[in-house]
Design a protein around this motif. Sequence first.
Motif, PDB file in Angstrom:
ATOM      1  N   MET A   1       0.836  -1.194   0.000  1.00 59.23           N
ATOM      2  CA  MET A   1       0.000   0.000   0.000  1.00 59.23           C
ATOM      3  C   MET A   1       0.873   1.246   0.000  1.00 59.23           C
ATOM      4  O   MET A   1       1.859   1.335   0.729  1.00 59.23           O
ATOM      5  N   PRO A  24      -4.129  -0.690  -5.566  1.00 66.26           N
ATOM      6  CA  PRO A  24      -4.726   0.084  -4.481  1.00 66.26           C
ATOM      7  C   PRO A  24      -3.833   1.244  -4.053  1.00 66.26           C
ATOM      8  O   PRO A  24      -2.610   1.160  -4.104  1.00 66.26           O
ATOM      9  N   ARG A  26      -3.894   4.688  -1.054  1.00 68.25           N
ATOM     10  CA  ARG A  26      -4.568   5.379   0.044  1.00 68.25           C
ATOM     11  C   ARG A  26      -4.218   6.860  -0.039  1.00 68.25           C
ATOM     12  O   ARG A  26      -3.084   7.222  -0.352  1.00 68.25           O
ATOM     13  N   GLU A  43      -8.636   4.371  -1.359  1.00 66.79           N
ATOM     14  CA  GLU A  43      -9.085   4.511   0.022  1.00 66.79           C
ATOM     15  C   GLU A  43      -8.721   5.919   0.502  1.00 66.79           C
ATOM     16  O   GLU A  43      -7.594   6.369   0.308  1.00 66.79           O
ATOM     17  N   VAL A  62       1.126   0.844   5.659  1.00 61.41           N
ATOM     18  CA  VAL A  62       1.637   1.480   4.445  1.00 61.41           C
ATOM     19  C   VAL A  62       3.111   1.118   4.240  1.00 61.41           C
ATOM     20  O   VAL A  62       3.894   1.105   5.186  1.00 61.41           O
TER      21      VAL A  62
END
Length: 282
Positions: A1, A24, A26, A43, A62
């Motif tokens: 992430m 993905p 964030r 996200e 992360v």
Amino acid sequence: MILVTGATGAVGREVAVLLAAAGPVRILARRPERLTVRGEGVEVVEGGYGDGPALDRALRGVDAVFLVTNSPTEPDDERVARAAEAAGVRHLVKLSMMAVEEPGADDFITRRQRQNEEAIRESGVPWTFVRPRTFMSNTLSWAPGIRSAGVVRALYGDAPVACVDPRDVAAVAVAVLTGTGHEGRAYAVSGPEAITAREQTAQLSQVLGRPLRFEELGLDAARTALLAKYPRPVAEAFLESAERQRTGAKAAVVPTVQELTGRQARSYRTWSADHAGAFTTA
């Protein structure tokens, strides 16, 4: 992430778009409603750098962080670096500026970015600094004058700068975030040529298909305009930066975009053609 900050800004937005297209991502955002990056793999954590709990949530799990400094006065970078170290982040990629490696640059903003870089070095988190030259998108500030009177007003019309497309800066940042072997390195990023404000005006005129006139601002007028938008230390920093540009300090071209992305950096003509609508529609 990967965590992206500054995702409503010129570079952070493009970084988020590129990462979201591949997997993905964030995003930490103070105002999520301003985000244009959407999708199943995106996200969003609402909050700012000064919101400790939100920052901790954003960093949980992360691997890497793309950090854009938000305030020239708040200790944003220090906050993120400390929290990233505590969260076990393995790579912190900071958007900095090319001036930090230039001894002649000693304005307020450059000094703050040097301090920010030092705080990140001292945090213990493996780091990479992406140091771009002036963004081509800064000329969007000319849009009101172009729309209303066909006039570009700027300081030092014959001062060259190797300005860079924010999309190219983002591509470099993504290459660093997703690649290997970049820790402990700093990458200067420029456009493919040094260009003056008069030359940019001429290219915009051709792209827009209408005559444009360049009017050089005097120093006092430029200072007044900047003080209407920014605190005095920031306004004076911009003026000092412009003076360095006048002396040729920002004209150097570096091949980083080609080396890290495998393609040529975009020209100002390409950037202006892609953003022509911003100069014609309010």
